[in-house]
Scaffold this active site. Sequence first.
Site, PDB file in Angstrom:
ATOM      1  N   LYS A  83       4.395   4.592  16.292  1.00  0.00           N
ATOM      2  CA  LYS A  83       3.336   4.634  17.532  1.00  0.00           C
ATOM      3  C   LYS A  83       4.073   4.098  18.849  1.00  0.00           C
ATOM      4  O   LYS A  83       3.881   5.000  19.744  1.00  0.00           O
ATOM      5  CB  LYS A  83       2.026   3.599  17.314  1.00  0.00           C
ATOM      6  CG  LYS A  83       1.012   3.681  18.577  1.00  0.00           C
ATOM      7  CD  LYS A  83      -0.360   2.691  17.877  1.00  0.00           C
ATOM      8  CE  LYS A  83      -0.994   3.435  16.822  1.00  0.00           C
ATOM      9  NZ  LYS A  83      -2.049   2.555  16.363  1.00  0.00           N
ATOM     10  N   ARG A 153      -2.315  -3.439  19.503  1.00  0.00           N
ATOM     11  CA  ARG A 153      -2.442  -2.273  18.162  1.00  0.00           C
ATOM     12  C   ARG A 153      -1.142  -2.442  17.529  1.00  0.00           C
ATOM     13  O   ARG A 153      -0.031  -2.709  18.035  1.00  0.00           O
ATOM     14  CB  ARG A 153      -2.705  -0.806  18.765  1.00  0.00           C
ATOM     15  CG  ARG A 153      -3.991  -0.789  19.613  1.00  0.00           C
ATOM     16  CD  ARG A 153      -4.196   0.875  19.595  1.00  0.00           C
ATOM     17  NE  ARG A 153      -3.591   1.538  20.440  1.00  0.00           N
ATOM     18  CZ  ARG A 153      -3.351   2.861  20.777  1.00  0.00           C
ATOM     19  NH1 ARG A 153      -4.387   3.599  20.091  1.00  0.00           N
ATOM     20  NH2 ARG A 153      -2.502   3.453  21.397  1.00  0.00           N
ATOM     21  N   GLY A 162      -5.124   2.963  10.253  1.00  0.00           N
ATOM     22  CA  GLY A 162      -6.297   2.036   9.874  1.00  0.00           C
ATOM     23  C   GLY A 162      -5.915   0.729   8.942  1.00  0.00           C
ATOM     24  O   GLY A 162      -6.794  -0.039   8.607  1.00  0.00           O
ATOM     25  N   MET A 164      -3.729  -1.663   9.462  1.00  0.00           N
ATOM     26  CA  MET A 164      -3.304  -3.121  10.032  1.00  0.00           C
ATOM     27  C   MET A 164      -4.554  -2.991  11.266  1.00  0.00           C
ATOM     28  O   MET A 164      -5.311  -2.145  11.336  1.00  0.00           O
ATOM     29  CB  MET A 164      -1.988  -2.951  10.435  1.00  0.00           C
ATOM     30  CG  MET A 164      -1.171  -3.261   9.168  1.00  0.00           C
ATOM     31  SD  MET A 164       0.723  -2.975   9.887  1.00  0.00           S
ATOM     32  CE  MET A 164       0.715  -1.360  10.253  1.00  0.00           C
ATOM     33  N   ARG A 392       1.345  11.497  16.830  1.00  0.00           N
ATOM     34  CA  ARG A 392       1.997  11.054  15.505  1.00  0.00           C
ATOM     35  C   ARG A 392       2.204  12.455  14.679  1.00  0.00           C
ATOM     36  O   ARG A 392       1.183  13.178  14.731  1.00  0.00           O
ATOM     37  CB  ARG A 392       1.545   9.883  14.846  1.00  0.00           C
ATOM     38  CG  ARG A 392       0.206  10.066  14.312  1.00  0.00           C
ATOM     39  CD  ARG A 392      -0.364   8.961  13.504  1.00  0.00           C
ATOM     40  NE  ARG A 392      -1.766   9.189  13.208  1.00  0.00           N
ATOM     41  CZ  ARG A 392      -2.573   7.977  13.008  1.00  0.00           C
ATOM     42  NH1 ARG A 392      -2.107   6.746  12.819  1.00  0.00           N
ATOM     43  NH2 ARG A 392      -3.926   8.213  12.695  1.00  0.00           N
ATOM     44  N   HIS A 508     -12.168   8.035   9.289  1.00  0.00           N
ATOM     45  CA  HIS A 508     -11.223   7.446   8.563  1.00  0.00           C
ATOM     46  C   HIS A 508     -11.347   7.697   6.950  1.00  0.00           C
ATOM     47  O   HIS A 508     -10.169   8.166   6.292  1.00  0.00           O
ATOM     48  CB  HIS A 508     -11.740   5.707   8.369  1.00  0.00           C
ATOM     49  CG  HIS A 508     -10.923   5.134   7.231  1.00  0.00           C
ATOM     50  ND1 HIS A 508     -11.212   4.773   5.836  1.00  0.00           N
ATOM     51  CD2 HIS A 508      -9.776   4.281   7.455  1.00  0.00           C
ATOM     52  CE1 HIS A 508     -10.321   4.291   5.271  1.00  0.00           C
ATOM     53  NE2 HIS A 508      -9.298   3.658   6.421  1.00  0.00           N
ATOM     54  N   SER A 819      19.616  14.992 -24.535  1.00  0.00           N
ATOM     55  CA  SER A 819      18.448  14.802 -23.579  1.00  0.00           C
ATOM     56  C   SER A 819      18.047  13.304 -23.606  1.00  0.00           C
ATOM     57  O   SER A 819      17.753  12.783 -24.611  1.00  0.00           O
ATOM     58  CB  SER A 819      17.301  15.594 -24.141  1.00  0.00           C
ATOM     59  OG  SER A 819      16.155  15.894 -23.072  1.00  0.00           O
ATOM     60  N   CYS A 886      14.028  14.871 -20.772  1.00  0.00           N
ATOM     61  CA  CYS A 886      12.591  15.220 -21.474  1.00  0.00           C
ATOM     62  C   CYS A 886      11.562  14.210 -21.297  1.00  0.00           C
ATOM     63  O   CYS A 886      10.616  14.552 -21.682  1.00  0.00           O
ATOM     64  CB  CYS A 886      12.741  15.557 -22.571  1.00  0.00           C
ATOM     65  SG  CYS A 886      13.056  14.592 -23.778  1.00  0.00           S
ATOM     66  N   TYR A 906      19.259  19.854 -16.421  1.00  0.00           N
ATOM     67  CA  TYR A 906      18.091  20.231 -16.291  1.00  0.00           C
ATOM     68  C   TYR A 906      17.196  18.920 -16.539  1.00  0.00           C
ATOM     69  O   TYR A 906      17.515  17.871 -17.011  1.00  0.00           O
ATOM     70  CB  TYR A 906      17.587  21.134 -17.399  1.00  0.00           C
ATOM     71  CG  TYR A 906      17.687  20.609 -19.024  1.00  0.00           C
ATOM     72  CD1 TYR A 906      16.360  19.891 -19.432  1.00  0.00           C
ATOM     73  CD2 TYR A 906      18.607  20.730 -19.775  1.00  0.00           C
ATOM     74  CE1 TYR A 906      16.391  19.423 -20.871  1.00  0.00           C
ATOM     75  CE2 TYR A 906      18.844  20.084 -21.024  1.00  0.00           C
ATOM     76  CZ  TYR A 906      17.422  19.443 -21.477  1.00  0.00           C
ATOM     77  OH  TYR A 906      17.554  18.836 -22.816  1.00  0.00           O
TER      78      TYR A 906
END
Length: 936
Positions: A83, A153, A162, A164, A392, A508, A819, A886, A906
């Site tokens: 911010k 802020r 929202g 903090m 932002r 929100h 694998s 895998c 892979y």
Amino acid sequence: MRTLNLPIAFVVTTMSSLSGAFTTKPPLFVNQQKYHKSLISMAPEDAAATLAGEKKSGAAVDVKDVYLFSEGNKSMREILGGKGANLAEMSNIGLPVPPGFIISTKVCNDFLERNELPANLERKYIEALRTVESQIGRNFADTRALPLLLSVRSGAVASMPGMMDTVLNLGLSDAVVENLIRLTDNPRWVYDTQRRFIHMFSDVVMGIDGELFEKALTDLKAERGAKVDLDLDTEGMKELVKRYKEINPNVPDDPYTQLKLSIKAVFASWNNPRAVRYRAYNRIANDSGTAVNVQAMVFGNLNNNCGTGVGFTRNPATGENVFFGEFLINAQGEDVVAGIRTPESLNAIREKWPKIYDELFQIRDQLEKHYKNMQDIEFTIENGKLYMLQTRDGKRTAKGSVKMAIDMVGEGLISREEALLRISPEKMDFFLHPSIDPKAAKTVIATGLPASPGAATGIIVFSPEDAELTAKDGTSVILVRRDTTPEDIHGMKAAQGILTQLGGMTSHAAVVARGMGVVCVSGCEKVTVDVKNEILECDGQFLRRGDVLTLDGTSGEVLLGDVDKIKIGGQQDEDFQTLLNWADSYRVLNVKANADTPEDAQTARLLGAEGIGLCRTEHMFFNDIERINTMRKMVLAETQEKRELLLNDLSAYQKEDMKAIFLAMSGLPVTIRLLDPPLHEFLPKDDDTCEMIGELDVIKKRCEELEEVNPMMGFRGCRLSVVYPEITRMQVTAAISAACEVVKEGSASPEIEIMIPLVSTSKEIEFITPMIKDTITDVLSEYQLPDKSIPYKIGTMIELPRACVRADAIAKAGIDFMSFGTNDLTQSTWGFSRDDMGHFVPSYIEKGVLNSDPFVTLDRAGVGSFIRMAQEKALSVSPYLELGVCGEHGGDPESVRFFHEAGLDYVSCSPYRVPIARIAAGQAVIRQKERMPKLP
């Protein structure tokens, strides 16, 4: 640390990419492991740092405690927070931003460590405040002239909307209030501003329950017949201030004390429960801290010539290139975000103040071109003058993010590489999960705003605590609220869908739901939500906790009961398919699927899988009562003869399924894992099931004989092949017979890979491999096919630390591939039971002992080190050995990045994670290329 040598293959890749993206997928280098040989040879801690993309700290940067907006820019977000950096940037490019200063994230970390502000900080921020006073021409705490009021802020490095705390309208003492009334002749505005300050300061700084103030406001409106806050006149607002002071008579009257306490409270809010949860959900570092932004207040609630709004430079839900947002006349910013009043679209500004709208639209274009990204902006209009309060990178839905990325490349704003890196692979689940079936019968009880798309069904719950608790056992819930606040984050995360009575598309609920990929319908004013009594009322119809509701976040419809849904798999979305093709043009990793049924195999191929990396043959028995009971009888058989009779029936089942899988995967490899789970898992659990198999007492006695204390470390995997070789022969016979039949029919070209699970010593491989080969020879002879007519490989699944340590000996035993079964490898490395870790791992994460669940994101330092060790040892004796993964880590983007950087061939994951893995694998190539030294 050893010098990182650039393999030739990587240099070629880098040179190719200098002229643009690959036009086709780059070839698999002669075992990609050579591509990363230098990484493997590093010390584990150095390799881990390199693979994670971490940079060794260089020269120390001189970071100040306090920065004026004029001293910062957008590149300083690590110091100024997102911010603050963007406020500074907007100021420096000439946009109308009220002046202010930023207290750096460094101070936050100092404060959290010592629980006190640095000794000289007050002097520094007062000095900055004096500069702000001169810039705006007003003085803080002035009781004679028009005073300067402040907003205080938060502003973290990563956006945490929202989560903090904020304090607005700071600087109002009783004397300042009297002075403002005298100077402005607008007592209603002054009292409105004062009551907002008392409420916010009491809640944020002093920890007094905000609901007490909300109740006082609600009661007063009821007494005076006011529907909304604006209906309260001057006397009403004055009375409200009086009641607020009765709730908390201890708000400091000194503005400088207010400022100091507010700065401390905003820093402290970094560790409030909702912020901690949000960081855990979004994998945000706990030590990055928040900055504090102190800025001159401008007022959208002065009169009807003022207002406040939130805008997005593109539609965050659909990604369309249209200016999108909401606006409230005579209001402050929190009124829009909190959803307390349902706002109007930005067209209201165009109709009321066309010149201001034109200015805002021009700023919209300027910001998007400047940041080359969709922006989420906040603005206030004070007496006809526009002020920018924030910009932002905007949160967006999965669909929105893909469309924006594709469009921005087409518009020349960004490159394909940047477009791919902007995508959050995890959010691509949206394209793979259900939407409402257009042909389905449905009962629409209300329609709200389509805040976050998709379709979700669940039982109604009315509190975030109930949502979190109920969802723990897998129950789908719909969280129903009048509106949401940051304190609801844990329930919103647990819910399948969110329905709010109040709020707009930028409330929100809408913003957070879009960011988390949760279905949301907001601003559904036709319904009345009674949270206390847990009742949802709509046109005389009353729904209660536990009733089933379906939300269509794409249309905004609220539907009664469970409504049929369809999965489109993203095949019909051209932008999504374009994105996948771009990712494929970069990626080096092959992406396979874990698929156990013909249906899974078809889905996997449709979603782009390049084979099956794990077919868990035991799953072929679980979905049919006849099959599972045959399996149970085989497990309980007391002699080999009885076992082999039952194995003949099981072989027929497996052959049937494998034929269908080979048809679905024709021309692609299918890895068939031999039976892996402990036989214990197949035992009947109740008397009714026992009686279906045989005589109750006999079956129960046999079950007791086979019971194991620790079955996951017991009689399972390759141990079954050694003790009961007839089981392995049955499975190999079924697989090869299925392959022979489809080949003779000419219906498919199978490529079989037989995987031996849970190996810990090369002797197991040496015992089992000849049995597999002999069985294959026998089956081919039976079908009168030549020895090499069915291409096959034999490999192993590496799931134990000992197997990693002895990988060279295992590789020498004559296997074709390895694998890594990362689920069991994580379990055996950590000593965590997958079934029991839910009792403590969430607390570990919340308390910072772990950064993430190691069963979700691979533990690079521990499990990753074992993988690298096994890789180095195996390749040292078998350079062309194929290596893959895998476990379900194969579908986790951060883990995929590690597997690419480690040089595996892979990954294999569940079918619906295949597109996610494809994108993550493409991103991994781009990210690694960005870290490599530039070529001359």
